[in-house]
Design a protein around this motif. Structure first.
Motif, PDB file in Angstrom:
ATOM      1  N   ASP A  86       0.834  -1.190   0.000  1.00 36.35           N
ATOM      2  CA  ASP A  86       0.000   0.000   0.000  1.00 36.35           C
ATOM      3  C   ASP A  86       0.884   1.262   0.000  1.00 36.35           C
ATOM      4  N   PHE A  87       1.899   1.259   0.868  1.00 33.95           N
ATOM      5  CA  PHE A  87       2.807   2.407   0.975  1.00 33.95           C
ATOM      6  C   PHE A  87       3.706   2.533  -0.262  1.00 33.95           C
ATOM      7  N   THR A  88       4.157   1.384  -0.775  1.00 34.01           N
ATOM      8  CA  THR A  88       5.046   1.437  -1.944  1.00 34.01           C
ATOM      9  C   THR A  88       4.305   2.064  -3.122  1.00 34.01           C
ATOM     10  N   GLY A  89       3.079   1.617  -3.343  1.00 38.21           N
ATOM     11  CA  GLY A  89       2.275   2.179  -4.437  1.00 38.21           C
ATOM     12  C   GLY A  89       2.123   3.677  -4.244  1.00 38.21           C
ATOM     13  N   TRP A  90       1.772   4.064  -3.020  1.00 41.43           N
ATOM     14  CA  TRP A  90       1.560   5.482  -2.740  1.00 41.43           C
ATOM     15  C   TRP A  90       2.857   6.271  -2.932  1.00 41.43           C
ATOM     16  N   ASN A  91       3.968   5.720  -2.428  1.00 37.96           N
ATOM     17  CA  ASN A  91       5.236   6.454  -2.506  1.00 37.96           C
ATOM     18  C   ASN A  91       5.760   6.576  -3.943  1.00 37.96           C
ATOM     19  N   ILE A  92       5.452   5.597  -4.785  1.00 33.18           N
ATOM     20  CA  ILE A  92       5.828   5.739  -6.203  1.00 33.18           C
ATOM     21  C   ILE A  92       4.999   6.882  -6.814  1.00 33.18           C
ATOM     22  N   TRP A  93       3.738   6.911  -6.444  1.00 32.07           N
ATOM     23  CA  TRP A  93       2.867   8.014  -6.910  1.00 32.07           C
ATOM     24  C   TRP A  93       3.461   9.356  -6.470  1.00 32.07           C
ATOM     25  N   ALA A  94       3.853   9.421  -5.178  1.00 38.44           N
ATOM     26  CA  ALA A  94       4.392  10.672  -4.629  1.00 38.44           C
ATOM     27  C   ALA A  94       5.698  11.039  -5.336  1.00 38.44           C
ATOM     28  N   ALA A  95       6.564  10.044  -5.569  1.00 42.18           N
ATOM     29  CA  ALA A  95       7.860  10.341  -6.205  1.00 42.18           C
ATOM     30  C   ALA A  95       7.639  10.862  -7.620  1.00 42.18           C
ATOM     31  N   ILE A  96       6.715  10.227  -8.352  1.00 40.75           N
ATOM     32  CA  ILE A  96       6.474  10.655  -9.741  1.00 40.75           C
ATOM     33  C   ILE A  96       5.846  12.056  -9.774  1.00 40.75           C
ATOM     34  N   ASN A  97       5.018  12.335  -8.772  1.00 45.22           N
ATOM     35  CA  ASN A  97       4.330  13.636  -8.752  1.00 45.22           C
ATOM     36  C   ASN A  97       5.036  14.682  -7.892  1.00 45.22           C
ATOM     37  N   ASN A  98       6.299  14.391  -7.559  1.00 44.01           N
ATOM     38  CA  ASN A  98       7.092  15.326  -6.749  1.00 44.01           C
ATOM     39  C   ASN A  98       6.421  15.739  -5.450  1.00 44.01           C
ATOM     40  N   ARG A  99       5.856  14.772  -4.783  1.00 48.44           N
ATOM     41  CA  ARG A  99       5.247  15.019  -3.467  1.00 48.44           C
ATOM     42  C   ARG A  99       6.094  14.308  -2.408  1.00 48.44           C
ATOM     43  N   PRO A 100       5.917  14.695  -1.128  1.00 44.00           N
ATOM     44  CA  PRO A 100       6.723  14.020  -0.089  1.00 44.00           C
ATOM     45  C   PRO A 100       6.315  12.554   0.077  1.00 44.00           C
ATOM     46  N   LEU A 101       7.290  11.705   0.337  1.00 45.43           N
ATOM     47  CA  LEU A 101       7.016  10.268   0.518  1.00 45.43           C
ATOM     48  C   LEU A 101       6.609  10.006   1.974  1.00 45.43           C
ATOM     49  N   LEU A 102       5.782   8.992   2.166  1.00 45.51           N
ATOM     50  CA  LEU A 102       5.312   8.689   3.525  1.00 45.51           C
ATOM     51  C   LEU A 102       6.195   7.628   4.184  1.00 45.51           C
ATOM     52  N   PRO A 103       6.486   7.799   5.476  1.00 45.20           N
ATOM     53  CA  PRO A 103       7.237   6.744   6.172  1.00 45.20           C
ATOM     54  C   PRO A 103       6.305   5.568   6.472  1.00 45.20           C
ATOM     55  N   PHE A 104       6.799   4.349   6.278  1.00 47.48           N
ATOM     56  CA  PHE A 104       5.964   3.168   6.532  1.00 47.48           C
ATOM     57  C   PHE A 104       5.834   2.917   8.027  1.00 47.48           C
ATOM     58  N   ARG A 105       4.617   2.684   8.471  1.00 43.34           N
ATOM     59  CA  ARG A 105       4.369   2.283   9.866  1.00 43.34           C
ATOM     60  C   ARG A 105       3.563   0.999   9.835  1.00 43.34           C
ATOM     61  N   PHE A 106       4.116  -0.040  10.467  1.00 44.85           N
ATOM     62  CA  PHE A 106       3.401  -1.327  10.479  1.00 44.85           C
ATOM     63  C   PHE A 106       2.346  -1.317  11.572  1.00 44.85           C
ATOM     64  N   GLN A 107       1.153  -1.776  11.181  1.00 46.50           N
ATOM     65  CA  GLN A 107       0.087  -1.876  12.158  1.00 46.50           C
ATOM     66  C   GLN A 107      -0.194  -3.357  12.381  1.00 46.50           C
ATOM     67  N   ASN A 108       0.218  -3.854  13.547  1.00 47.91           N
ATOM     68  CA  ASN A 108       0.019  -5.282  13.812  1.00 47.91           C
ATOM     69  C   ASN A 108      -1.453  -5.561  14.091  1.00 47.91           C
ATOM     70  N   LEU A 109      -2.060  -6.375  13.230  1.00 50.26           N
ATOM     71  CA  LEU A 109      -3.491  -6.634  13.374  1.00 50.26           C
ATOM     72  C   LEU A 109      -3.769  -7.902  14.180  1.00 50.26           C
ATOM     73  N   GLY A 110      -2.710  -8.639  14.506  1.00 51.37           N
ATOM     74  CA  GLY A 110      -2.897  -9.869  15.286  1.00 51.37           C
ATOM     75  C   GLY A 110      -2.392 -11.079  14.521  1.00 51.37           C
ATOM     76  N   GLU A 111      -2.725 -12.252  15.055  1.00 52.02           N
ATOM     77  CA  GLU A 111      -2.213 -13.499  14.465  1.00 52.02           C
ATOM     78  C   GLU A 111      -3.363 -14.447  14.160  1.00 52.02           C
ATOM     79  N   MET A 112      -3.225 -15.172  13.047  1.00 53.06           N
ATOM     80  CA  MET A 112      -4.255 -16.159  12.696  1.00 53.06           C
ATOM     81  C   MET A 112      -3.563 -17.456  12.304  1.00 53.06           C
ATOM     82  N   MET A 113      -4.160 -18.572  12.638  1.00 52.03           N
ATOM     83  CA  MET A 113      -3.611 -19.846  12.170  1.00 52.03           C
ATOM     84  C   MET A 113      -4.728 -20.842  11.931  1.00 52.03           C
ATOM     85  N   THR A 114      -4.550 -21.688  10.914  1.00 50.40           N
ATOM     86  CA  THR A 114      -5.534 -22.742  10.687  1.00 50.40           C
ATOM     87  C   THR A 114      -5.143 -23.956  11.518  1.00 50.40           C
TER      88      THR A 114
END
Ligand SMILES: Cc1cc2nc3c(=O)[nH]c(=O)nc-3n(C[C@H](O)[C@H](O)[C@H](O)COP(=O)(O)OP(=O)(O)OC[C@H]3O[C@@H](n4cnc5c(N)ncnc54)[C@H](O)[C@@H]3O)c2cc1C
Length: 522
Positions: free
Chosen positions: A423-451
């Motif tokens: 999500d961030f990579t896509g956005w940051n490529i957009w920002a780089a191409i459009n000469n906008r500031p890039l966003l720092p990635f922040r991981f949001q831990n949503l929890g753990e799942m297992m089958t």
């Protein structure tokens, strides 16, 4: 979407040039592209290439095995930015889809080519469901050609061989350099790009103990799951004939090992013995308590034998060393890692190796002075915006990249991280191409799942402290969470219908069998 290689895989190598030309012409008509790559399998098949312009009116180029024309990927538009994405897993595919979903000024919308050695995207967290028969291959491993049909993303099936970046500070200029560099592919093609996304993932690491490479099976991709399924089916048929117990040893009791042990023990029931080996004296050392307890309950109820506190010293073929791999079983020598335990030798028909992985970046050929900064594990080091350090035009994400969180811990190599990074990579490529500031990635831990099997799972969401959803409720919640994360609306819709239909059929069958039981006892 232009199908640059999926169509080609229909062609056996032995086809003559004439027949190839017809196919190439067809491909060029559907794709509008002027080159065509042919390959049957990523690693060993011989290849032919068409790399000259093909007329739009359906003309075609005669080719032969000796074709020597320059093999440069021709981008459809000379002006629009060129984004090359290497690897079509959670990192790469979702970055491509994110780029597609963003709003662009007309002249800035990038052309995107996605390169993968495989013809399918694989939703790895659901590979276990192929063993339990809960899902079909197309549901969790759709073809790129199907997924990308209604997008502008070009898919190219090929294997990445060498990176030749030229955006390195101090070598070829600065961020404003005209091109980002070139990627060389195993087929011989090269792709010149403005922006590169590295998302090649990792592969299992089996060269850890003697015999593991030769005799143990990894469980890492679609081919591994299909091979294991076939081996289990073969042993099940043998068991049906002669009643011999099917012995499965699972090395490692992290998430992968426990999910495999739970799934296989449920499938084999009293026809098999599943043993799970772990070096520490507990299972799932990094999991939440709730998930660990839920898993322990299930493994105990399915009589999985846990060999905790053991290291596997080596794996050997059992009995006659002349017998073929298909016929013979294996011996695992276990060495105690904890005091008070004694060495053991256990037998197994199948040995599954679930420990360790190595990023694939180290396998790429060295790329001159502008080599990427890799950490000791072989992952590309990135800054917070997910750009590779010192390479302003290369983004790296997923298992083949490394980034530390603010607390200094490396981000885990999980689909959850890769998905959010995309999500961030896509956005940051957009920002780089459009000469906008890039966003720092922040991981949001949503929890753990297992089958834990066909009707069992464990989920610990991070936003409700101490909550663990188990059993059928956990199973349904996990499936729903993964359905939402499948790529593209169209694929999600098809899979949703398919799963709904399957569960309806299953419920009717269950109702019928319960009714039959009630009637037969009354
Ligand atoms: C069995 C299993 C279960 C898992 N379960 C979970 C889970 O429940 N939750 C979770 O968060 N994570 C889970 N993971 C981890 C998760 O799948 C990975 O972290 C995630 O896939 C990483 O995404 P990626 O894009 O970096 O790599 P991948 O998804 O592996 O994609 C890499 C892509 O690159 C391609 N590729 C590699 N080398 C080349 C080359 N030289 N040329 C061209 N193409 C190449 C591959 O074909 C692949 O398509 C699981 C992993 C496995 C194996």
């Amino acid at each position: 979407m232009a199908i640059l290689s999926a169509a080609s895989s229909l062609l056996p190598f032995s086809h003559g040039a004439k027949r190839l030309s017809t196919k190439a012409s067809l491909a060029s008509r559907t794709s509008g592209f002027n080159f065509y790559s042919l390959r049957n399998s990523p690693s060993c098949a011989p290849r032919l290439y068409v790399s000259r312009a093909v007329a739009n009116n359906g003309g075609y180029t005669e080719i032969s095995e000796n074709e020597t024309a320059p093999r440069t990927y021709t981008w459809p538009d000379k002006k629009r930015p060129r984004v090359c994405i290497l690897g079509g897993g959670f990192g790469g595919l979702y970055t491509a889809l994110r780029l597609e979903s963003l709003v662009w000024p007309d002249d800035k919308k990038p052309q995107v080519v996605l390169v993968d050695q495989s013809e399918r995207f694989v939703f790895k967290p659901m590979l276990y469901e192929l063993l339990s028969g809960e899902v079909d291959v197309w549901e969790i491993a759709p073809r790129f050609s199907d997924l990308l049909t209604n997008t502008g993303i070009q898919f190219l099936r090929d294997r990445v061989k060498t990176l030749l970046p030229c955006d390195h500070f101090g070598v070829n200029g600065s961020e404003s350099s005209v091109t980002g560099g070139t990627v060389l592919l195993e087929s011989g093609f090269n792709i010149e790009y403005d922006w590169l996304v590295l998302a090649l993932g990792a592969e299992p690491k089996l060269d850890v103990v003697p015999g593991a490479m030769e005799f143990a099976l990894p469980f890492y991709n679609l081919e591994d799951a299909i091979r294991l399924n076939e081996k289990l089916s073969k042993l099940e048929r043998k068991n049906f004939k002669d009643g011999s117990a099917i012995k499965v040893a699972v090395v490692g009791c992290g998430y992968g090992g426990v999910e495999l042990a739970a799934t296989i023990s449920e499938r084999l029931q009293d026809r098999g013995i599943v043993q799970a080996i772990n070096v520490s004296n507990s299972i799932l050392p990094s999991a939440s308590n709730g998930n660990r307890e839920a898993a322990m309950k299930v493994l105990n109820s399915r009589k999985v034998q846990l060999l905790l506190g053991y290291l596997v010293r080596c794996i050997k073929r059992a009995g006659d060393s002349e017998s073929s791999e298909e016929d013979g079983g294996f011996l695992l020598e276990l060495q105690p890692a904890e005091r008070g335990l004694e060495s053991q030798i256990i037998e197994a028909d199948i040995v599954l190796w679930t420990i360790g992985s190595k990023p694939l970046l180290t396998e790429l050929e060295p790329s001159g002075p502008n080599v990427l900064p890799l950490n000791v594990r072989g992952q590309a080091e990135t800054d917070e915006t997910l750009r590779v350090k010192g390479h302003p035009r290369i983004f790296a994400l997923g298992d083949s990249s490394s980034l530390r969180e603010s607390n200094g811990k490396l981000l885990p190599t999980t689909a959850q991280v890769a998905f959010q990074e995309a999500d961030f990579t896509g956005w940051n490529i957009w920002a780089a191409i459009n000469n906008r500031p890039l966003l720092p990635f922040r991981f949001q831990n949503l929890g753990e799942m297992m089958t834990l099997g066909r009707y069992d799972a464990a989920i610990s969401p991070s936003f409700i402290e101490g909550l663990t959803l188990e059993g059928p409720v956990g199973h349904a919640a996990r499936k729903l969470a993964y359905l939402i994360r499948l790529p593209t609306d169209e694929h999600r819709f098809k899979v949703g219908i398919s799963w709904f239909a399957k569960s309806a059929v299953e419920s009717i069958a269950l109702l019928q069998s319960n009714l039959t039981k009630v009637l037969s006892t009354s």
